[in-house]
Design a protein around this motif. Structure first.
Motif, short mmCIF file in Angstrom:
data_model
loop_
_atom_site.label_atom_id
_atom_site.label_comp_id
_atom_site.label_asym_id
_atom_site.label_seq_id
_atom_site.Cartn_x
_atom_site.Cartn_y
_atom_site.Cartn_z
N LYS A 221 33.80 -14.71 117.29
CA LYS A 221 34.32 -16.51 117.67
C LYS A 221 35.22 -17.07 117.35
CE LYS A 221 29.03 -17.25 116.69
NZ LYS A 221 28.05 -17.97 115.93
N ILE A 222 35.86 -17.58 117.70
CA ILE A 222 36.78 -19.15 118.00
C ILE A 222 36.86 -19.27 117.05
CG2 ILE A 222 39.14 -20.08 118.81
CD1 ILE A 222 38.94 -17.02 119.50
N PRO A 223 37.80 -20.05 115.48
CA PRO A 223 37.05 -20.99 115.19
C PRO A 223 37.72 -22.63 114.85
CG PRO A 223 38.63 -19.36 114.01
CD PRO A 223 38.70 -19.37 115.29
N LEU A 224 37.41 -23.07 116.10
CA LEU A 224 37.72 -24.13 116.36
C LEU A 224 37.06 -25.91 115.30
CD1 LEU A 224 37.38 -24.04 120.54
CD2 LEU A 224 38.81 -23.47 118.63
N GLY A 225 36.25 -25.16 114.63
CA GLY A 225 36.14 -26.63 113.99
C GLY A 225 34.58 -27.24 114.78
N VAL A 226 34.08 -28.25 114.23
CA VAL A 226 32.88 -28.48 115.00
C VAL A 226 33.57 -30.35 115.03
CG1 VAL A 226 30.93 -29.56 114.39
CG2 VAL A 226 31.47 -27.25 113.24
N SER A 227 33.04 -31.04 116.13
CA SER A 227 33.61 -31.89 116.72
C SER A 227 31.84 -32.46 117.42
CB SER A 227 34.21 -32.36 117.88
OG SER A 227 34.46 -33.34 117.92
N THR A 228 31.13 -33.79 116.96
CA THR A 228 30.38 -34.21 117.72
C THR A 228 30.33 -35.58 118.71
OG1 THR A 228 29.64 -35.34 115.65
CG2 THR A 228 28.58 -33.08 115.95
N ALA A 229 31.22 -35.53 118.72
CA ALA A 229 32.35 -36.89 119.43
C ALA A 229 31.95 -37.27 120.33
CB ALA A 229 33.31 -37.58 118.85
N TYR A 230 32.05 -36.10 121.42
CA TYR A 230 31.59 -36.50 122.68
C TYR A 230 30.09 -36.35 122.90
CZ TYR A 230 31.39 -35.58 127.65
OH TYR A 230 31.25 -35.60 129.34
N GLY A 231 29.24 -35.20 122.54
CA GLY A 231 27.72 -35.46 122.21
C GLY A 231 27.23 -36.55 121.96
#
Length: 342
Positions: A199-209
Motif C-alpha cells: 500500500k502507498i501511504p497517501l493519507g486519508v481524505s474524505t472531502a470528495y466523497g
C-alpha cells in the motif's frame, strides 16, 4: 498484447435484474483466472432498457474510474433521450464485479482490461447493430484511450464501430509535487514490480466523497462498499500500471476517432469537506488534463466547466447543466460530421 480469452472461459451469462431497478439489467462476463493471482475474475455489463425507451440510433459504453462503479442513472436517462442505447461496464474487481478475497480495482497492467472492453463492445454491437460512443471518467479515461489506440492500430477503431470518445476528467498524469513524477516514478517502478500489493501511504481524505454522498453533504446515493467516502487503498503495482499507461499516452496515441474532454476549470486539493469542495476538482490537476489532451491523436475538443467537480456529471445543478449542454452540442456535431471530418 493481451488477447480476448473468450474461447477459453465459460460463456457469458444471461441478462439479470440489476441493483438500480426495473429499467436496468446486468450481464456477468466471466474472464477466467486473474493474471494477478486473485482467483477467477468477472466484469459486469449494465444496460439501461426502459420499456418506453425511444428508438435508438447509436449506442454508448460508459467506463467508470478508480473507487467507482456505474450508478449515474441521470446520465443513462439523458443519453437515452438523445437517442443512445446506454451500457456501462463495471471492470474486474470493481463495483458489481468485486469478489471476496480480491483487492478492489487492482490490476498490474491496464491492458488486462482489454478483454472485458472487447467483449462488452462485441455484445453491444451484436445486440444493437449500432455505432458506439465510448464515455469514461478519470482512470477510465486513461484505460479507454489506451484501449482504443490499440484497437485502431490493429485495424481501426471505426472498423470496430467506435465513432467517438467522451472523457470526463481523464487521469492523464500523476498529480502532486514534481518529484512524484521524477525521482518518485523509478522508485515506484521497482516497488511495484517487487511488492505489487504494498500500500502507498497517501493519507486519508474524505472531502470528495463527502461532497457527493447524500449521507454527508451531497445529493447522490450510491453503495459505500463499492465507492467508499475515503476511497480504496492505492497499491504499488496498480500505480505502476497507471504510470506506464500515462507514459504511453504522453508519447502520443492515435485513437482514430474524435474526442470531447470535459473538465473542471479549477483544482483545489482538500482533505476535509468545505463549501469550496463543491466548485472544483479535488482529485486531479486540471492543468495536467489540459496539457496532455492533445496526445489522443485525433480532433479533440477540450471544455472547462466553471464550478464542476471531478466527475463533472455529479456537479451541482448549474455546472452539471452546462456539462450536459456541451455534451449535447458535441454529439450533434458528431452525428452531422462527415466521416472524413469526424
Amino acid at each position: 498484447m493481451t488477447s480476448d480469452t473468450s474461447s477459453t472461459t465459460s460463456p457469458t451469462t444471461t441478462w439479470q435484474p440489476d441493483v438500480l431497478g426495473d429499467d436496468y439489467q446486468q450481464l456477468t462476463i466471466p474472464l477466467g483466472p486473474d493474471p494477478d493471482g486473485e482467483g477467477d475474475v468477472v466484469a459486469t455489463l449494465v444496460r439501461y432498457a426502459p420499456s418506453d425507451a425511444p428508438v435508438a440510433t447509436r449506442a454508448v459504453l460508459y467506463v467508470h474510474g478508480f473507487t467507482d462503479y456505474f450508478f449515474q442513472e441521470h446520465l443513462a436517462q439523458h443519453l437515452a433521450a438523445q437517442g443512445y442505447t446506454f451500457y456501462a461496464l463495471d471492470l474486474r474487481k470493481c463495483g458489481r464485479s468485486q469478489r471476496s478475497g480480491q483487492t478492489p480495482h487492482f490490476v498490474s497492467d491496464l491492458e488486462f482490461y482489454d478483454v472485458e472492453l472487447n467483449r462488452s463492445l462485441r455484445v453491444i454491437r451484436e445486440e444493437t447493430g449500432l455505432d458506439v460512443l465510448v464515455m469514461a471518467h478519470s482512470t477510465g479515461g486513461l484505460v479507454t484511450s489506451l484501449w482504443i489506440d490499440r484497437l485502431h492500430a490493429a485495424g481501426g477503431a471505426r472498423a470496430q464501430g467506435i465513432t467517438g470518445l467522451v472523457l470526463n476528467s481523464p487521469w492523464f498524469d500523476l498529480q502532486g509535487p514534481g518529484y512524484y513524477r521524477s525521482i518518485g516514478t523509478p522508485l515506484l517502478e521497482g516497488l511495484g514490480r517487487l511488492r505489487a500489493f504494498a500500500k502507498i501511504p497517501l493519507g486519508v481524505s474524505t472531502a470528495y466523497g463527502d461532497s457527493l454522498h447524500k449521507s454527508v453533504s451531497g445529493e447522490w446515493d450510491y453503495n459505500l462498499d463499492w465507492k467508499p467516502l475515503s476511497g480504496f487503498a492505492v497499491h504499488a503495482g496498480w500505480l505502476r500500471a497507471i504510470r506506464r499507461g500515462q507514459f504511453r499516452l504522453h508519447k502520443g496515441l492515435d485513437i482514430g476517432a474524435p474526442a470531447l474532454i470535459l473538465r473542471s476549470k479549477l483544482t483545489k486539493f482538500m482533505r476535509k469537506y468545505g463549501p469550496a469542495a463543491d466548485l472544483a476538482d479535488l482529485v486531479l490537476d486540471v492543468k495536467q488534463i489540459q496539457r496532455w489532451a492533445g496526445c489522443l491523436g485525433d480532433r479533440t475538443n477540450i471544455v472547462p466547466i466553471e464550478g464542476a467537480r471531478h466527475d463533472v456529471f455529479l456537479s451541482a445543478e448549474t455546472p452539471r447543466t452546462q456539462a450536459f449542454a456541451e455534451l449535447d452540442s458535441w454529439l450533434r456535431w458528431l452525428a452531422a460530421a462527415p466521416e472524413s471530418d469526424a
